[in-house]
Write a protein that holds these residues in place. Sequence first.
Motif, PDB file in Angstrom:
ATOM      1  N   GLU A   1       0.817  -1.220   0.000  1.00  0.00           N
ATOM      2  CA  GLU A   1       0.000   0.000   0.000  1.00  0.00           C
ATOM      3  C   GLU A   1       0.847   1.264   0.000  1.00  0.00           C
ATOM      4  N   ASP A   2       1.809   1.348   0.931  1.00  0.00           N
ATOM      5  CA  ASP A   2       2.573   2.583   1.087  1.00  0.00           C
ATOM      6  C   ASP A   2       3.403   2.909  -0.151  1.00  0.00           C
ATOM      7  N   ILE A   3       4.096   1.919  -0.684  1.00  0.00           N
ATOM      8  CA  ILE A   3       4.954   2.180  -1.834  1.00  0.00           C
ATOM      9  C   ILE A   3       4.119   2.504  -3.061  1.00  0.00           C
ATOM     10  N   LEU A   4       2.931   1.884  -3.191  1.00  0.00           N
ATOM     11  CA  LEU A   4       2.080   2.162  -4.337  1.00  0.00           C
ATOM     12  C   LEU A   4       1.485   3.576  -4.242  1.00  0.00           C
ATOM     13  N   ILE A   5       1.058   3.967  -3.049  1.00  0.00           N
ATOM     14  CA  ILE A   5       0.519   5.318  -2.856  1.00  0.00           C
ATOM     15  C   ILE A   5       1.582   6.358  -3.192  1.00  0.00           C
ATOM     16  N   SER A   6       2.803   6.126  -2.715  1.00  0.00           N
ATOM     17  CA  SER A   6       3.899   7.055  -3.006  1.00  0.00           C
ATOM     18  C   SER A   6       4.149   7.141  -4.503  1.00  0.00           C
ATOM     19  N   SER A   7       4.110   6.005  -5.192  1.00  0.00           N
ATOM     20  CA  SER A   7       4.347   5.980  -6.624  1.00  0.00           C
ATOM     21  C   SER A   7       3.239   6.693  -7.394  1.00  0.00           C
ATOM     22  N   MET A   8       2.000   6.538  -6.946  1.00  0.00           N
ATOM     23  CA  MET A   8       0.874   7.177  -7.630  1.00  0.00           C
ATOM     24  C   MET A   8       0.947   8.703  -7.535  1.00  0.00           C
ATOM     25  N   GLN A   9       1.580   9.216  -6.489  1.00  0.00           N
ATOM     26  CA  GLN A   9       1.737  10.669  -6.367  1.00  0.00           C
ATOM     27  C   GLN A   9       2.535  11.234  -7.537  1.00  0.00           C
ATOM     28  N   ASP A  10       3.446  10.427  -8.074  1.00  0.00           N
ATOM     29  CA  ASP A  10       4.279  10.894  -9.182  1.00  0.00           C
ATOM     30  C   ASP A  10       3.463  11.184 -10.435  1.00  0.00           C
ATOM     31  N   ILE A  11       2.265  10.594 -10.561  1.00  0.00           N
ATOM     32  CA  ILE A  11       1.428  10.842 -11.740  1.00  0.00           C
ATOM     33  C   ILE A  11       0.207  11.686 -11.391  1.00  0.00           C
TER      34      ILE A  11
ATOM     35  N   LEU B   1      -1.916  11.427  -8.563  1.00  0.00           N
ATOM     36  CA  LEU B   1      -3.028  10.821  -7.828  1.00  0.00           C
ATOM     37  C   LEU B   1      -2.733  10.885  -6.334  1.00  0.00           C
ATOM     38  N   TYR B   2      -3.609  11.561  -5.585  1.00  0.00           N
ATOM     39  CA  TYR B   2      -3.380  11.804  -4.164  1.00  0.00           C
ATOM     40  C   TYR B   2      -4.594  11.360  -3.347  1.00  0.00           C
ATOM     41  N   GLY B   3      -4.390  11.279  -2.020  1.00  0.00           N
ATOM     42  CA  GLY B   3      -5.512  11.023  -1.114  1.00  0.00           C
ATOM     43  C   GLY B   3      -6.156   9.672  -1.312  1.00  0.00           C
ATOM     44  N   ALA B   4      -5.360   8.610  -1.290  1.00  0.00           N
ATOM     45  CA  ALA B   4      -5.897   7.272  -1.540  1.00  0.00           C
ATOM     46  C   ALA B   4      -6.849   6.823  -0.440  1.00  0.00           C
ATOM     47  N   GLN B   5      -7.932   6.184  -0.855  1.00  0.00           N
ATOM     48  CA  GLN B   5      -8.807   5.479   0.077  1.00  0.00           C
ATOM     49  C   GLN B   5      -8.349   4.022   0.105  1.00  0.00           C
TER      50      GLN B   5
ATOM     51  N   SER C   1      -4.847  -8.978   0.790  1.00  0.00           N
ATOM     52  CA  SER C   1      -5.216  -8.171  -0.365  1.00  0.00           C
ATOM     53  C   SER C   1      -5.646  -6.774   0.072  1.00  0.00           C
ATOM     54  N   ALA C   2      -5.643  -5.845  -0.874  1.00  0.00           N
ATOM     55  CA  ALA C   2      -6.072  -4.476  -0.597  1.00  0.00           C
ATOM     56  C   ALA C   2      -6.556  -3.842  -1.892  1.00  0.00           C
ATOM     57  N   VAL C   3      -7.409  -2.840  -1.735  1.00  0.00           N
ATOM     58  CA  VAL C   3      -7.869  -2.039  -2.871  1.00  0.00           C
ATOM     59  C   VAL C   3      -7.603  -0.579  -2.545  1.00  0.00           C
ATOM     60  N   LEU C   4      -6.884   0.102  -3.433  1.00  0.00           N
ATOM     61  CA  LEU C   4      -6.643   1.537  -3.296  1.00  0.00           C
ATOM     62  C   LEU C   4      -7.523   2.270  -4.293  1.00  0.00           C
ATOM     63  N   SER C   5      -8.228   3.291  -3.835  1.00  0.00           N
ATOM     64  CA  SER C   5      -9.093   4.084  -4.705  1.00  0.00           C
ATOM     65  C   SER C   5      -8.608   5.527  -4.745  1.00  0.00           C
ATOM     66  N   PHE C   6      -8.541   6.065  -5.960  1.00  0.00           N
ATOM     67  CA  PHE C   6      -8.147   7.462  -6.167  1.00  0.00           C
ATOM     68  C   PHE C   6      -9.301   8.165  -6.878  1.00  0.00           C
ATOM     69  N   PHE C   7      -9.759   9.297  -6.331  1.00  0.00           N
ATOM     70  CA  PHE C   7     -10.917  10.003  -6.862  1.00  0.00           C
ATOM     71  C   PHE C   7     -10.475  11.240  -7.631  1.00  0.00           C
ATOM     72  N   LEU C   8     -10.937  11.363  -8.878  1.00  0.00           N
ATOM     73  CA  LEU C   8     -10.631  12.515  -9.709  1.00  0.00           C
ATOM     74  C   LEU C   8     -11.931  13.169 -10.166  1.00  0.00           C
ATOM     75  N   GLU C   9     -11.948  14.503 -10.133  1.00  0.00           N
ATOM     76  CA  GLU C   9     -13.152  15.226 -10.536  1.00  0.00           C
ATOM     77  C   GLU C   9     -13.391  15.070 -12.035  1.00  0.00           C
TER      78      GLU C   9
ATOM     79  N   THR D   1      -5.973  17.079   3.172  1.00  0.00           N
ATOM     80  CA  THR D   1      -5.744  15.915   2.314  1.00  0.00           C
ATOM     81  C   THR D   1      -4.279  15.514   2.268  1.00  0.00           C
ATOM     82  N   ALA D   2      -3.396  16.294   2.878  1.00  0.00           N
ATOM     83  CA  ALA D   2      -1.991  15.891   2.954  1.00  0.00           C
ATOM     84  C   ALA D   2      -1.840  14.865   4.059  1.00  0.00           C
ATOM     85  N   PHE D   3      -0.916  13.932   3.885  1.00  0.00           N
ATOM     86  CA  PHE D   3      -0.756  12.866   4.857  1.00  0.00           C
ATOM     87  C   PHE D   3      -0.227  13.412   6.171  1.00  0.00           C
ATOM     88  N   GLY D   4      -0.687  12.821   7.280  1.00  0.00           N
ATOM     89  CA  GLY D   4      -0.109  13.116   8.575  1.00  0.00           C
ATOM     90  C   GLY D   4      -1.038  13.848   9.509  1.00  0.00           C
TER      91      GLY D   4
END
Length: 344
Positions: free
Chosen positions: A15-25, A27-31, A60-68, A161-164
Motif C-alpha cells: 500500500e505505502d509504496i504504491l501510494i507514493s508511486s501514484m503521487q508521481d502521476i 493521484l493523491y488522497g488514496a482510500q 489483499s487491498a484495494v486503493l481508490s483514487f478520486f478525480l473530478e 488531504t496531505a498525509f499526517g
Amino acid sequence: MKWMRFKVRTKADAEDILISSMQDIGLYGAQIEDHVPLTAAEKEQMFVDILPEGQEDDGSAVLSFFLEETEDGKVLVDDEPKTAEEVVRAIEEELSMLRQYSDIGEGVVTIEETEDLDWINNWKQYFHQFWIDDILAIPSWEKPEDVDRKPALVFHIDPGTAFGTGMHETTQLCIRQIRKYLTPETEMLDVGTGSGILSILALMLGIRHAVGTDLDPCAPPAIEDNLRTNGVDPSRFEVILGNLIDDEAVQEKVGEERYDIVVANILPDVLIPLTPQAVRAMKPGAVYITSGILEGREQSVADAMKREGLEIVSITEQGEWRCVVGVKPLQDTTAGGENAAHIC
C-alpha cells in the motif's frame, strides 16, 4: 459534482509504496480498503471496542483514487484534463515499474463513476484530540477536554488531504528526537513535510526557521492553514514542492551544509536513496532523524547513514516502528588539514 474512481487491486504490504508511486502521476488522497485488523490505538481513536466480524485478512487491498469529472467526460489530474484511458495507462505504467522490485499483487485497475462524495472530509469522524507526551494535539472542530494535567503546548492540527495527523507512532518518535536536539538557533529541513506537523511543532517549541519539501500539491495549503491556526509566522517556514532525491532545482533551493536538524518521516525505500542529499544539506555536527521504519528495516537505514559518513547515535522504538538518528561528524582542520570525526 461527479467523481471518477480509479481502483487498484494490490496487497496490503504494498500500500505505502504504491501510494507514493501514484503521487508521481498526480493521484493523491488514496482510500484504502483491506482486511488488516485494527490495532488497539486505532480502535481507541475510532471509539470502537467491539468490531463487527469481517473477512479474514488475506493480504489483499484495494486503493481508490478520486478525480473530478469534467462536463466533457474527462478527469482533472493536477488541474489538467485527461481521458480516463490516459489515467489508466499512466497507472499501469507505474505498476509495471513497481513490479520490477516489489510484489504488488494483482495490480488490476478498474474505473467507477460516483456522485457528490464528501470523501475529503469523511475521515474527520475518526480523528480526535490526542497527546504526544506533554503536547496536546487537537483538530479545529473540537474543543479541549477537561483533563487533570495541563499541556506544555496546545497544537491545533488539521491535516486536510496531505498525509499526517501527528497521531502515528513514527511522527511521535520524530517529535521526541527533535525536542532533544533543537535550540533557538536551529535551522531544520523537513523532507516529506506533508501537513507540516514536525516543522510547525518545532517552530512552536523555539527553533529559528524550517524548510519543508514535499511532492504533494495538497501540502502547501494544509501547511498554510496549520501555521495560521497556531499563530506561527509563515515567514519562518519555507515550503518547496519537488523531489529532493533527484530534482536539481529542489537540491539547489535546499542548499548545502545549511541545517542543524534534517528530519524525514518516510519509508526505508525512500530514506535510503534520500540519505546522500540529506547529508549534503547538513552542517557538520548536525543530526539526521529518520522514521517511518518498520521493525527489521532499521539496520538498512542505519547502514545507508554509515555509508555517507554519519555516526549512529540512537535507534528508538514505539510499537512496531523505529527511529534511527545519525550525526554528521565535526571537521577538525587544525592538524595539517587532516579531518577528525567527533561525536556531538
